[in-house]
Scaffold this active site. Sequence first.
Site, PDB file in Angstrom:
ATOM      1  N   CYS A  92       0.835  -1.203   0.000  1.00  7.50           N
ATOM      2  CA  CYS A  92       0.000   0.000   0.000  1.00  7.50           C
ATOM      3  C   CYS A  92       0.874   1.259   0.000  1.00  7.50           C
ATOM      4  O   CYS A  92       1.489   1.556  -1.016  1.00  7.50           O
ATOM      5  CB  CYS A  92      -0.970  -0.056   1.176  1.00  7.50           C
ATOM      6  SG  CYS A  92      -2.412   0.961   0.925  1.00  7.50           S
ATOM      7  N   ILE A 150      -7.198  -0.497   1.651  1.00 10.40           N
ATOM      8  CA  ILE A 150      -7.528   0.608   2.551  1.00 10.40           C
ATOM      9  C   ILE A 150      -6.954   1.888   1.951  1.00 10.40           C
ATOM     10  O   ILE A 150      -5.747   2.099   1.966  1.00 10.40           O
ATOM     11  CB  ILE A 150      -6.928   0.375   3.965  1.00 10.40           C
ATOM     12  CG1 ILE A 150      -7.367  -0.984   4.527  1.00 10.40           C
ATOM     13  CG2 ILE A 150      -7.331   1.512   4.900  1.00 10.40           C
ATOM     14  CD1 ILE A 150      -6.588  -1.437   5.760  1.00 10.40           C
ATOM     15  N   ARG A 151      -7.832   2.719   1.400  1.00  8.88           N
ATOM     16  CA  ARG A 151      -7.368   3.939   0.692  1.00  8.88           C
ATOM     17  C   ARG A 151      -6.157   3.594  -0.173  1.00  8.88           C
ATOM     18  O   ARG A 151      -5.102   4.240  -0.119  1.00  8.88           O
ATOM     19  CB  ARG A 151      -7.036   5.059   1.684  1.00  8.88           C
ATOM     20  CG  ARG A 151      -8.278   5.602   2.392  1.00  8.88           C
ATOM     21  CD  ARG A 151      -7.963   6.653   3.430  1.00  8.88           C
ATOM     22  NE  ARG A 151      -7.219   7.797   2.900  1.00  8.88           N
ATOM     23  CZ  ARG A 151      -7.748   8.767   2.154  1.00  8.88           C
ATOM     24  NH1 ARG A 151      -9.025   8.741   1.823  1.00  8.88           N
ATOM     25  NH2 ARG A 151      -7.013   9.758   1.723  1.00  8.88           N
ATOM     26  N   HIS A 187      -3.167  -5.293   1.720  1.00 10.98           N
ATOM     27  CA  HIS A 187      -2.480  -5.600   2.984  1.00 10.98           C
ATOM     28  C   HIS A 187      -2.607  -7.070   3.362  1.00 10.98           C
ATOM     29  O   HIS A 187      -3.443  -7.405   4.212  1.00 10.98           O
ATOM     30  CB  HIS A 187      -3.111  -4.779   4.115  1.00 10.98           C
ATOM     31  CG  HIS A 187      -2.899  -3.315   4.024  1.00 10.98           C
ATOM     32  ND1 HIS A 187      -1.821  -2.686   4.591  1.00 10.98           N
ATOM     33  CD2 HIS A 187      -3.636  -2.349   3.438  1.00 10.98           C
ATOM     34  CE1 HIS A 187      -1.900  -1.386   4.363  1.00 10.98           C
ATOM     35  NE2 HIS A 187      -2.986  -1.153   3.663  1.00 10.98           N
ATOM     36  N   GLU A 189      -0.855  -8.643   5.331  1.00 10.20           N
ATOM     37  CA  GLU A 189      -0.478  -8.792   6.744  1.00 10.20           C
ATOM     38  C   GLU A 189      -1.659  -8.622   7.682  1.00 10.20           C
ATOM     39  O   GLU A 189      -1.614  -9.108   8.804  1.00 10.20           O
ATOM     40  CB  GLU A 189       0.656  -7.817   7.102  1.00 10.20           C
ATOM     41  CG  GLU A 189       0.277  -6.346   7.222  1.00 10.20           C
ATOM     42  CD  GLU A 189       0.082  -5.651   5.882  1.00 10.20           C
ATOM     43  OE1 GLU A 189       0.201  -6.301   4.827  1.00 10.20           O
ATOM     44  OE2 GLU A 189      -0.201  -4.442   5.900  1.00 10.20           O
TER      45      GLU A 189
HETATM   46  N1  GLN Z   1      -3.532   6.356   1.021  1.00 15.66           N
HETATM   47  C1  GLN Z   1      -2.304   6.032   1.706  1.00 15.66           C
HETATM   48  C2  GLN Z   1      -1.124   6.811   1.137  1.00 15.66           C
HETATM   49  O1  GLN Z   1      -1.286   7.659   0.342  1.00 15.66           O
HETATM   50  C3  GLN Z   1      -2.014   4.569   1.670  1.00 15.66           C
HETATM   51  C4  GLN Z   1      -2.995   3.812   2.523  1.00 15.66           C
HETATM   52  C5  GLN Z   1      -2.441   2.565   3.130  1.00 15.66           C
HETATM   53  O2  GLN Z   1      -1.230   2.334   3.186  1.00 15.66           O
HETATM   54  N2  GLN Z   1      -3.331   1.765   3.646  1.00 15.66           N
HETATM   55  O3  GLN Z   1      -0.018   6.538   1.485  1.00 15.66           O
END
Ligand code: GLN
Length: 208
Positions: A92, A150-151, A187, A189
């Site tokens: 991520c 997640i985002r 993720h 993990e």
């Molecule tokens: N949106 C986050 C970023 O810009 C990443 C989100 C995440 O690692 N779960 O780094």
Amino acid sequence: MAGESGARLTVGAGLTVGVLALQGDVREHVAALRALGARAVPVRRTSELDAVSGLVLPGGESSVIDKLLRRFELRDPLRARIADGLPVYGTCAGLILLADRLVDGIAGQQTLGGLDVTVRRNAFGGQNESFETALDVPALGAPPVPATFIRAPAVVEAGAGVDVLAALPDGRIVAVEQGPLLGTAFHPEVDGELRFHARFLERVRAAA
Ligand code: GLN
């Protein structure tokens, strides 16, 4: 743990690997690496970086990790290690940090680079900001990977030397590999999925 059957629980034996511990989900990565038999240590300073033969870049907020890398004077040493062939696995925010090119970063945001990809930060807007799916990853075999986004970023362009390990049904690339560098937009993990970490540890062993 999901994925346990497909990941050898001793693959990390004898290996010392780090998790960049400036911000983000450090603990989960340390636990995954230890579950695979590796000696996993947090990395916050260059002396700690020098002591590891592979590094995980966790999820978190890439713009914050970028700032802290510079403040802690880790950015240049880490770039040098990556150029030197250090195996790195980024999830991520960690994938964002590994990308050579970034779209939708905050003003002034830099990446470490290494992966010949363009990554779009926060690529899944609106109600899809966070979601889970079962992802087919042919390189890891069956069963599919439980993938929590997640985002999350997505890879919007990959160079010829990059192996695409997984894409969503709409074609968006979410797992890539290039030599010793591995990146996932999700993720593993947080789901107890160990096969990507096992793959990373195999790279560490091969490079050692
Ligand atoms: N949106 C986050 C970023 O810009 C990443 C989100 C995440 O690692 N779960 O780094």
